[in-house]
Design a protein around this motif. Structure first.
Motif, PDB file in Angstrom:
ATOM      1  N   PHE A   1       0.811  -1.204   0.000  1.00  0.00           N
ATOM      2  CA  PHE A   1       0.000   0.000   0.000  1.00  0.00           C
ATOM      3  C   PHE A   1       0.850   1.263   0.000  1.00  0.00           C
ATOM      4  N   ALA A   2       2.027   1.181   0.603  1.00  0.00           N
ATOM      5  CA  ALA A   2       2.942   2.314   0.485  1.00  0.00           C
ATOM      6  C   ALA A   2       3.333   2.523  -0.968  1.00  0.00           C
ATOM      7  N   LEU A   3       3.567   1.437  -1.672  1.00  0.00           N
ATOM      8  CA  LEU A   3       3.904   1.527  -3.089  1.00  0.00           C
ATOM      9  C   LEU A   3       2.780   2.202  -3.870  1.00  0.00           C
ATOM     10  N   LEU A   4       1.560   1.783  -3.617  1.00  0.00           N
ATOM     11  CA  LEU A   4       0.430   2.351  -4.345  1.00  0.00           C
ATOM     12  C   LEU A   4       0.284   3.839  -4.046  1.00  0.00           C
ATOM     13  N   ILE A   5       0.485   4.199  -2.779  1.00  0.00           N
ATOM     14  CA  ILE A   5       0.387   5.604  -2.400  1.00  0.00           C
ATOM     15  C   ILE A   5       1.449   6.426  -3.109  1.00  0.00           C
ATOM     16  N   PHE A   6       2.684   5.939  -3.108  1.00  0.00           N
ATOM     17  CA  PHE A   6       3.771   6.688  -3.732  1.00  0.00           C
ATOM     18  C   PHE A   6       3.561   6.803  -5.229  1.00  0.00           C
TER      19      PHE A   6
ATOM     20  N   GLU B   1       6.345 -12.443   1.732  1.00  0.00           N
ATOM     21  CA  GLU B   1       4.938 -12.342   1.348  1.00  0.00           C
ATOM     22  C   GLU B   1       4.870 -12.147  -0.162  1.00  0.00           C
ATOM     23  N   VAL B   2       5.589 -11.136  -0.643  1.00  0.00           N
ATOM     24  CA  VAL B   2       5.731 -10.878  -2.078  1.00  0.00           C
ATOM     25  C   VAL B   2       7.158 -10.386  -2.297  1.00  0.00           C
ATOM     26  N   THR B   3       7.862 -10.920  -3.278  1.00  0.00           N
ATOM     27  CA  THR B   3       9.236 -10.497  -3.536  1.00  0.00           C
ATOM     28  C   THR B   3       9.252  -9.115  -4.178  1.00  0.00           C
ATOM     29  N   GLN B   4      10.400  -8.455  -4.079  1.00  0.00           N
ATOM     30  CA  GLN B   4      10.536  -7.129  -4.672  1.00  0.00           C
ATOM     31  C   GLN B   4      10.382  -7.174  -6.186  1.00  0.00           C
ATOM     32  N   ASP B   5      10.875  -8.225  -6.825  1.00  0.00           N
ATOM     33  CA  ASP B   5      10.733  -8.334  -8.278  1.00  0.00           C
ATOM     34  C   ASP B   5       9.269  -8.359  -8.685  1.00  0.00           C
ATOM     35  N   GLU B   6       8.456  -9.091  -7.929  1.00  0.00           N
ATOM     36  CA  GLU B   6       7.031  -9.144  -8.263  1.00  0.00           C
ATOM     37  C   GLU B   6       6.344  -7.824  -7.945  1.00  0.00           C
ATOM     38  N   MET B   7       6.804  -7.140  -6.902  1.00  0.00           N
ATOM     39  CA  MET B   7       6.270  -5.817  -6.613  1.00  0.00           C
ATOM     40  C   MET B   7       6.591  -4.854  -7.745  1.00  0.00           C
ATOM     41  N   ASP B   8       7.802  -4.926  -8.267  1.00  0.00           N
ATOM     42  CA  ASP B   8       8.198  -4.044  -9.366  1.00  0.00           C
ATOM     43  C   ASP B   8       7.355  -4.320 -10.611  1.00  0.00           C
ATOM     44  N   ALA B   9       7.100  -5.600 -10.887  1.00  0.00           N
ATOM     45  CA  ALA B   9       6.288  -5.959 -12.047  1.00  0.00           C
ATOM     46  C   ALA B   9       4.858  -5.456 -11.875  1.00  0.00           C
TER      47      ALA B   9
ATOM     48  N   LEU C   1      15.721  -7.323   4.313  1.00  0.00           N
ATOM     49  CA  LEU C   1      16.041  -8.735   4.103  1.00  0.00           C
ATOM     50  C   LEU C   1      15.974  -9.096   2.616  1.00  0.00           C
ATOM     51  N   ASN C   2      15.089  -8.445   1.888  1.00  0.00           N
ATOM     52  CA  ASN C   2      15.042  -8.635   0.441  1.00  0.00           C
ATOM     53  C   ASN C   2      16.363  -8.222  -0.186  1.00  0.00           C
ATOM     54  N   ASN C   3      16.865  -7.075   0.240  1.00  0.00           N
ATOM     55  CA  ASN C   3      18.159  -6.598  -0.264  1.00  0.00           C
ATOM     56  C   ASN C   3      19.290  -7.538   0.143  1.00  0.00           C
ATOM     57  N   LEU C   4      19.219  -8.064   1.367  1.00  0.00           N
ATOM     58  CA  LEU C   4      20.255  -8.984   1.838  1.00  0.00           C
ATOM     59  C   LEU C   4      20.292 -10.236   0.969  1.00  0.00           C
ATOM     60  N   ALA C   5      19.119 -10.800   0.692  1.00  0.00           N
ATOM     61  CA  ALA C   5      19.055 -12.000  -0.152  1.00  0.00           C
ATOM     62  C   ALA C   5      19.602 -11.710  -1.547  1.00  0.00           C
ATOM     63  N   ALA C   6      19.267 -10.541  -2.088  1.00  0.00           N
ATOM     64  CA  ALA C   6      19.768 -10.187  -3.415  1.00  0.00           C
ATOM     65  C   ALA C   6      21.285 -10.033  -3.410  1.00  0.00           C
ATOM     66  N   ASP C   7      21.822  -9.378  -2.372  1.00  0.00           N
ATOM     67  CA  ASP C   7      23.274  -9.188  -2.284  1.00  0.00           C
ATOM     68  C   ASP C   7      24.005 -10.523  -2.174  1.00  0.00           C
TER      69      ASP C   7
ATOM     70  N   ASN D   1      22.878 -13.330  -3.422  1.00  0.00           N
ATOM     71  CA  ASN D   1      22.462 -14.189  -4.545  1.00  0.00           C
ATOM     72  C   ASN D   1      21.733 -15.441  -4.073  1.00  0.00           C
ATOM     73  N   ILE D   2      20.914 -15.287  -3.051  1.00  0.00           N
ATOM     74  CA  ILE D   2      20.090 -16.384  -2.559  1.00  0.00           C
ATOM     75  C   ILE D   2      18.719 -16.279  -3.223  1.00  0.00           C
ATOM     76  N   PRO D   3      18.194 -17.362  -3.792  1.00  0.00           N
ATOM     77  CA  PRO D   3      16.893 -17.305  -4.475  1.00  0.00           C
ATOM     78  C   PRO D   3      15.782 -16.805  -3.555  1.00  0.00           C
ATOM     79  N   GLN D   4      14.859 -16.027  -4.144  1.00  0.00           N
ATOM     80  CA  GLN D   4      13.735 -15.474  -3.400  1.00  0.00           C
ATOM     81  C   GLN D   4      12.429 -15.959  -4.022  1.00  0.00           C
ATOM     82  N   TYR D   5      11.436 -16.220  -3.161  1.00  0.00           N
ATOM     83  CA  TYR D   5      10.145 -16.706  -3.623  1.00  0.00           C
ATOM     84  C   TYR D   5       9.025 -15.969  -2.885  1.00  0.00           C
ATOM     85  N   SER D   6       7.878 -15.874  -3.535  1.00  0.00           N
ATOM     86  CA  SER D   6       6.701 -15.254  -2.927  1.00  0.00           C
ATOM     87  C   SER D   6       5.775 -16.312  -2.354  1.00  0.00           C
TER      88      SER D   6
END
Length: 355
Positions: A33-38, A123-131, A209-215, A217-222
């Motif tokens: 919802f923060a994303l939608l607001i912004f 809950e939802v990965t950042q990649d899916e949020m971006d999409a 934690l999303n950024n940590l996983a990306a840094d 290179n650990i796979p992320q799932y929603s």
């Protein structure tokens, strides 16, 4: 999108604003919802949130009620739990979706443990949020009323005036709010005005934690899809959504003090206390009878926690013979229908770990 009649809306709105889509200027729930607001509100500057923790000034009666309620709920504390079953090890990390600089130290403490994980589940990965952000820029129907009457036609003038006033404090003009889905407005009322245009407001624990996983290179799932989440919120007829929004408007308004209280209680790892205090204060602020309030609260709880936790468990129980991080809102951990209790019932051994 249908035209919006300005007669009962913000008189400052131009004719174009009354008949056109909102201009784009640019997950867990707060992130989403923060994303939608912004995305959809004009950028303005607000002072940083500087609220005070409400708990020290609670009456003795409220404090006693709060502690009694918390004591009766399974797994009321702890933001880091380890669930093990055979060769499967799950690190459950309770997150807060709002930003707090104190979280940096928490991530630093957790990193030596979490960097050993085979996968991260959010809950939802950042990649899916971006999409989703890209899709929403082209099609706002998930959060906007695209046919039929607007909210001003579904509420009394007094109810609309009170609701639009609270939204105006958050920078949401009435002409825009009139075409937003009621469940979405409910969520926005819960976000303090000071957060509305802070670019770092949604950089909470899950984002870190999303950024940590990306840094690493650990796979992320929603654990869920945004489209399913939207469908769940919109499952009730709009008339019922409007009724709930009107009845609960007084209890939904988020304040700086509530945000400070939530952040402090989170860092003290008292996630159940956060929810139960919100329930006690919500009843007082709603103006409803206890029976009316409980019916509305239980409906929110069923959708936001019970049903989602059950859906997530289908994915979590499928994780086998690996070490995984499950990073979800801390409110999903405790309680009869919380992830910890559900995992224990499924045969996992649980132990609280340092946070």
């Amino acid at each position: 999108m249908p035209d919006i009649t300005c007669a009962r809306l913000d008189h400052a709105a131009t004719p174009r604003q009354c008949r056109t889509e909102v201009e784009v200027f640019g997950m867990d729930l707060m992130r989403l919802f923060a994303l939608l607001i912004f995305l959809f509100l004009p950028a303005t500057l607000h002072a940083a949130c500087e609220g005070q923790d409400l708990r020290p000034n609670l009456s003795a009666e409220v404090q006693a009620e709060l502690q009694k309620t918390v004591a009766d709920i399974p797994f009321p504390e702890g933001n880091h739990w380890i669930a093990t079953k055979g060769d499967t090890v799950l690190h459950l990390i309770g997150t807060l979706h709002a930003n707090d600089p104190r979280m940096d130290a928490v991530v630093a403490r957790l990193m030596p443990t979490l960097e050993q994980a085979d996968a991260f589940y959010f809950e939802v990965t950042q990649d899916e949020m971006d999409a989703f952000e890209k899709d929403l820029a082209n099609d706002m129907s998930p959060i906007m009323i695209t046919s039929g009457p607007s909210l001003i036609d579904l509420m009394s003038e007094d109810d609309w005036s009170a609701l639009s006033g609270g939204l105006s404090e958050r920078g949401i003009p009435a002409w825009m709010a009139a075409q937003m889905r009621p469940w979405f407005l409910s969520m926005m009322l819960g976000i303090p005005a000071c957060m509305m245009h802070d670019p770092d407001a949604s950089h909470g624990m899950d984002a870190r934690l999303n950024n940590l996983a990306a840094d690493l290179n650990i796979p992320q799932y929603s654990l869920e899809q945004i489209t399913d989440l939207m469908a769940m919120f919109d499952s009730h007829p709009i008339e019922k959504q409007v009724q709930s929004l009107v009845r609960m408007a007084g209890a939904l308004g988020g304040s700086e003090d509530q945000l400070a209280t939530m952040a402090n209680a989170y860092l003290e790892e008292k996630h159940v206390e956060i929810i139960q205090l919100a329930r006690i204060q919500g009843l007082e602020e709603s103006g409803l009878t206890p029976e009316e309030f409980d019916a509305e609260w239980d409906s929110f709880d069923q959708q936001l926690l019970v049903e989602r936790n059950a859906n997530w468990m289908q994915h979590i129980l499928g994780i086998q013979d690996q070490t995984a991080v499950i990073a979800v809102g801390a409110g999903h951990l405790g309680g009869d229908h919380g992830l910890l209790n559900l995992l224990q019932q499924a045969g996992y051994a649980l132990s609280r770990a340092p946070f």
